[in-house]
Every structure is written in C-alpha cells, then in structure tokens.
Design a protein around this motif. Sequence first.
Motif, PDB file in Angstrom:
ATOM      1  N   GLN A  73       0.735  -1.167   0.156  1.00 22.05           N
ATOM      2  CA  GLN A  73       0.093  -0.222   0.495  1.00 22.05           C
ATOM      3  C   GLN A  73       0.694   1.065  -0.458  1.00 22.05           C
ATOM      4  O   GLN A  73       0.574   2.096  -0.814  1.00 22.05           O
ATOM      5  N   LEU A  74       1.958   1.190   0.919  1.00 24.44           N
ATOM      6  CA  LEU A  74       2.692   2.523   0.834  1.00 24.44           C
ATOM      7  C   LEU A  74       3.780   2.683  -0.034  1.00 24.44           C
ATOM      8  O   LEU A  74       3.929   4.183  -0.870  1.00 24.44           O
ATOM      9  N   THR A  75       3.941   1.717  -0.767  1.00 26.45           N
ATOM     10  CA  THR A  75       4.719   2.039  -1.860  1.00 26.45           C
ATOM     11  C   THR A  75       3.897   1.970  -3.342  1.00 26.45           C
ATOM     12  O   THR A  75       5.261   2.610  -4.039  1.00 26.45           O
ATOM     13  N   ARG A  76       2.880   2.275  -3.307  1.00 21.41           N
ATOM     14  CA  ARG A  76       2.507   1.788  -4.994  1.00 21.41           C
ATOM     15  C   ARG A  76       2.030   3.170  -5.466  1.00 21.41           C
ATOM     16  O   ARG A  76       2.233   4.381  -5.177  1.00 21.41           O
ATOM     17  N   GLY A  77       2.706   3.451  -6.890  1.00 20.83           N
ATOM     18  CA  GLY A  77       2.991   4.739  -7.789  1.00 20.83           C
ATOM     19  C   GLY A  77       4.120   5.076  -7.151  1.00 20.83           C
ATOM     20  O   GLY A  77       4.262   5.765  -7.865  1.00 20.83           O
ATOM     21  N   LEU A  78       5.511   4.669  -6.298  1.00 20.74           N
ATOM     22  CA  LEU A  78       6.488   4.957  -6.151  1.00 20.74           C
ATOM     23  C   LEU A  78       7.394   4.730  -7.247  1.00 20.74           C
ATOM     24  O   LEU A  78       6.706   3.677  -7.967  1.00 20.74           O
ATOM     25  N   ALA A  79       7.823   5.907  -8.078  1.00 19.33           N
ATOM     26  CA  ALA A  79       8.617   5.673  -9.295  1.00 19.33           C
ATOM     27  C   ALA A  79      10.213   4.408  -9.357  1.00 19.33           C
ATOM     28  O   ALA A  79      10.845   4.733  -9.754  1.00 19.33           O
ATOM     29  N   VAL A  80      10.223   4.033  -8.056  1.00 19.98           N
ATOM     30  CA  VAL A  80      11.946   3.227  -7.516  1.00 19.98           C
ATOM     31  C   VAL A  80      11.071   2.606  -7.341  1.00 19.98           C
ATOM     32  O   VAL A  80      10.362   1.956  -6.859  1.00 19.98           O
ATOM     33  N   PRO A  81      12.493   1.064  -7.567  1.00 15.03           N
ATOM     34  CA  PRO A  81      11.853  -0.441  -7.053  1.00 15.03           C
ATOM     35  C   PRO A  81      11.840  -0.027  -5.446  1.00 15.03           C
ATOM     36  O   PRO A  81      12.204   0.747  -4.856  1.00 15.03           O
ATOM     37  N   PHE A 128      12.120  11.110  -3.552  1.00 10.72           N
ATOM     38  CA  PHE A 128      11.167   9.889  -3.701  1.00 10.72           C
ATOM     39  C   PHE A 128      10.936   9.936  -2.134  1.00 10.72           C
ATOM     40  O   PHE A 128       9.967  10.298  -1.616  1.00 10.72           O
ATOM     41  N   VAL A 129      11.206  10.627  -0.795  1.00 10.86           N
ATOM     42  CA  VAL A 129      11.094  11.150   0.468  1.00 10.86           C
ATOM     43  C   VAL A 129      10.052  11.550   0.830  1.00 10.86           C
ATOM     44  O   VAL A 129       8.820  11.712   1.116  1.00 10.86           O
ATOM     45  N   ASP A 130       9.971  12.773  -0.401  1.00 21.13           N
ATOM     46  CA  ASP A 130       9.190  13.436  -0.375  1.00 21.13           C
ATOM     47  C   ASP A 130       8.027  12.934  -0.206  1.00 21.13           C
ATOM     48  O   ASP A 130       6.768  12.877  -0.623  1.00 21.13           O
ATOM     49  N   ARG A 131       8.111  12.270  -2.517  1.00 23.71           N
ATOM     50  CA  ARG A 131       6.566  11.335  -2.381  1.00 23.71           C
ATOM     51  C   ARG A 131       6.246  10.153  -1.514  1.00 23.71           C
ATOM     52  O   ARG A 131       5.001  10.027  -1.230  1.00 23.71           O
ATOM     53  N   PHE A 132       7.034   9.781  -0.743  1.00 26.95           N
ATOM     54  CA  PHE A 132       6.998   8.498   0.031  1.00 26.95           C
ATOM     55  C   PHE A 132       6.302   9.119   1.408  1.00 26.95           C
ATOM     56  O   PHE A 132       5.511   8.635   2.310  1.00 26.95           O
ATOM     57  N   GLN A 133       6.325  10.265   1.758  1.00 34.51           N
ATOM     58  CA  GLN A 133       6.188  11.127   3.381  1.00 34.51           C
ATOM     59  C   GLN A 133       4.769  10.993   3.020  1.00 34.51           C
ATOM     60  O   GLN A 133       4.216  11.870   2.040  1.00 34.51           O
ATOM     61  N   GLN A 134       3.751  10.666   3.867  1.00 33.83           N
ATOM     62  CA  GLN A 134       1.896  10.778   3.740  1.00 33.83           C
ATOM     63  C   GLN A 134       1.578  10.046   4.768  1.00 33.83           C
ATOM     64  O   GLN A 134       2.874   9.828   5.904  1.00 33.83           O
TER      65      GLN A 134
END
Length: 173
Positions: A73-81, A128-134
């Motif tokens: 759920q947390l990594t869905r849509g991230l552009a990095v593996p 990545f950290v900015d996009r992952f932060q939620q």
Amino acid sequence: MPLMPAADIDVTEQLGRRLLTQQFPDLAGLPLRLAANGWDNAIFRLGSNLAVRLPRREAAAHLIEHEQRWLPQLTRGLAVPSPTPVRCGTPSAVFPWPWSVTPWIQGTTAAAQRLSARRAWAAELARFVDRFQQPAPADAPANPVRGVPLRRRNEQVRRRRPTSSRGAGRWQR
C-alpha cells in the motif's frame, strides 16, 4: 556502530532452501546464496531477480509482518523499486516467524560510496522521501521504538553510546 545483537535463530542457506521447498516449491530450484546478514534479517539472493528475507530475531519478525501488510500500500505509485514482498512465507514447524520473498534490487549501499559520490543521487533520494512521506493510515500499527519522544529512548541510547570520544565508532552493548 553498535554491536550486532545475537541471532535468536541461526538463519542459514539450508534453512532458506527448506522453507522455499515447503512453501514455494516453484522457487526452490533457483540458486540461493547469502547476500547479507544484518542486525535483524538475513538476506539471500534467489536466482537473478529475487531475494529471501528471513528474520534473525523475534523482534524483527514483527517488522516483517508489518512490511508484508503495509509495503504494498505504501509504495504503490512510487517511481523507484522497493522490496515489496512478492511472496509471504508463514510460520511453520521449520521456522516460527513470517518471512518474505522480495524483488532483488541491484545497487550499492550508501555507506560503501565515497561521500562525494553520494551527491549524484541526493536530489533523487530527496524526491523519493518527499513522495513517500504521507500520513499513516488510521489502522497502521505504532512502532514502540521509532517515532516516539526521544526521552523514551534516552536510556537505550546512553547505554550504547561510545565509551569515550577516542572510542567513537566503538559502542557499548
């Protein structure tokens, strides 16, 4: 760096092979070799594009449970593996804790690179950290160690700090 705690279970290639044979026989014929033996987990390379993540300590087993539940759920849509589990191993008579088969992510650890070489990917990491932060989902588990007021960690940190300024890098148990 703090001394690594002793393993509760000796995680070996033989154990990994046995678990694969029992729970994921379609993967059991792939080559398996130890890639890293860390603080909490042993990581085995499985074939050319998978990894097997086995907890060495009971404390880490609970973190594996959380990874299996929340990483998809947390990594869905991230552009990095990410090491999102592709198979979730379950406790058995052979091994008492959950374990995972994840993608193998080729790379080099940051600590293995010169400081000057890290600048090349610092901006990408920041994105990545900015996009992952939620915000955490309402039903996400609380971690009793991370994300707590520092005063609750004071005793453990003081116990493990270097014994002197000359001993920086040598930590107490």
